[in-house]
Design an enzyme around this catalytic site. Structure first.
Site, PDB file in Angstrom:
ATOM      1  N   TYR A 144     -10.851 -16.932  -5.085  1.00 17.11           N
ATOM      2  CA  TYR A 144      -9.597 -16.821  -4.877  1.00 17.11           C
ATOM      3  C   TYR A 144      -8.676 -17.749  -5.572  1.00 17.11           C
ATOM      4  CZ  TYR A 144     -11.386 -12.882  -2.428  1.00 17.11           C
ATOM      5  OH  TYR A 144     -12.294 -11.846  -1.858  1.00 17.11           O
ATOM      6  N   ASN A 147      -2.137  -4.947  -3.899  1.00 17.05           N
ATOM      7  CA  ASN A 147      -3.517  -5.476  -3.732  1.00 17.05           C
ATOM      8  C   ASN A 147      -3.859  -5.045  -2.454  1.00 17.05           C
ATOM      9  OD1 ASN A 147      -5.601  -7.006  -3.354  1.00 17.05           O
ATOM     10  ND2 ASN A 147      -4.867  -8.842  -4.279  1.00 17.05           N
ATOM     11  N   HIS A 163     -11.797  -0.304  -1.274  1.00 14.25           N
ATOM     12  CA  HIS A 163     -13.162   0.421  -1.359  1.00 14.25           C
ATOM     13  C   HIS A 163     -13.362   1.357   0.058  1.00 14.25           C
ATOM     14  CE1 HIS A 163     -13.246  -3.366  -3.763  1.00 14.25           C
ATOM     15  NE2 HIS A 163     -13.062  -3.924  -2.637  1.00 14.25           N
ATOM     16  N   ASP A 175      -4.021   8.489  -0.046  1.00 13.04           N
ATOM     17  CA  ASP A 175      -3.319   9.561   0.207  1.00 13.04           C
ATOM     18  C   ASP A 175      -1.721   9.385   0.485  1.00 13.04           C
ATOM     19  OD1 ASP A 175      -5.356  11.447   0.245  1.00 13.04           O
ATOM     20  OD2 ASP A 175      -5.850  11.565   2.465  1.00 13.04           O
ATOM     21  N   HIS A 193      -5.817  -7.096  -8.278  1.00 14.18           N
ATOM     22  CA  HIS A 193      -6.742  -7.736  -7.671  1.00 14.18           C
ATOM     23  C   HIS A 193      -6.921  -9.150  -8.140  1.00 14.18           C
ATOM     24  CE1 HIS A 193      -8.303  -4.437  -5.435  1.00 14.18           C
ATOM     25  NE2 HIS A 193      -8.024  -3.815  -6.566  1.00 14.18           N
ATOM     26  N   ARG A 248     -17.878  -3.591  -4.115  1.00 20.71           N
ATOM     27  CA  ARG A 248     -16.527  -3.851  -4.516  1.00 20.71           C
ATOM     28  C   ARG A 248     -16.134  -3.254  -5.834  1.00 20.71           C
ATOM     29  NH1 ARG A 248     -14.498  -8.162  -1.014  1.00 20.71           N
ATOM     30  NH2 ARG A 248     -16.058  -9.364  -0.317  1.00 20.71           N
TER      31      ARG A 248
END
Length: 173
Positions: free
Chosen positions: A26, A102, A108, A115, A128, A139
């Site tokens: 990251y 994000n 997942h 919804d 992401h 993922r």
């Protein structure tokens, strides 16, 4: 004069740990750094930006509902239900034009977030930091991608800038 288009930036679980969590995946940029850079870019594009981060699915769903002007149900008291919003004075009727999300690990797993996004009808861009398709097989599936206006992954923190730039320059609201 028309009010600026309002963008809501939502970050899901564990993104508050950016800068320290698995920096080999990251990077070292913190969520605060991303939010500050996003605020600067949004301002230069004539956009109003509100940021929100939560590790709790229900809080994210409530914030999506609130973005469309729906009043969320009163929260159940819980010491762990902390969420952070960087703009004071947001009310139930403070509608947004688009969402950048994000969803973190909820990408997942969360039909509820899907919804909520579909139920509000607010266009959204999925972002992401890492390339989720170059990682573990679990993922590779997103419950949001097929409904997103755009999906940006693997660009690191620049993905947020790309999403804002797209919304500010190319999307008609």
């Amino acid at each position: 004069m028309a009010s600026p288009r309002h963008i809501l930036l939502i970050n899901g679980p564990n993104l508050n740990l950016l800068g320290t969590r698995e920096p080999q995946i990251y990077g070292s940029t913190t969520l605060h750094d991303i939010e500050q850079a996003s605020q600067t870019l949004a301002s230069s594009l004539g956009l109003r930006l509100t940021t929100f981060q939560s590790n709790h699915e229900g809080a994210i769903i409530d914030r999506i509902h609130q973005a469309a002007g729906f009043v969320p149900s009163p929260p159940s008291p819980s010491p762990s239900s902390a969420a952070t919003t960087t703009e004071a004075g947001l009310g139930p009727g403070d509608k947004v034009s688009a969402i950048i999300i994000n969803p973190g690990a909820y990408t997942h797993t969360s039909i509820g977030i899907r919804d909520a996004l579909l139920g509000t009808g607010i266009p959204f861009v999925e972002v992401h930091v890492s390339n989720v398709h170059a990682r573990e097989a679990f993922r590779h599936h997103s419950y949001l991608s097929d409904k997103a206006v755009a999906v940006i992954c693997g660009l690191g923190p620049f993905g947020y800038s790309a999403a804002l730039d797209f919304l500010g320059r190319h999307m008609k609201f």
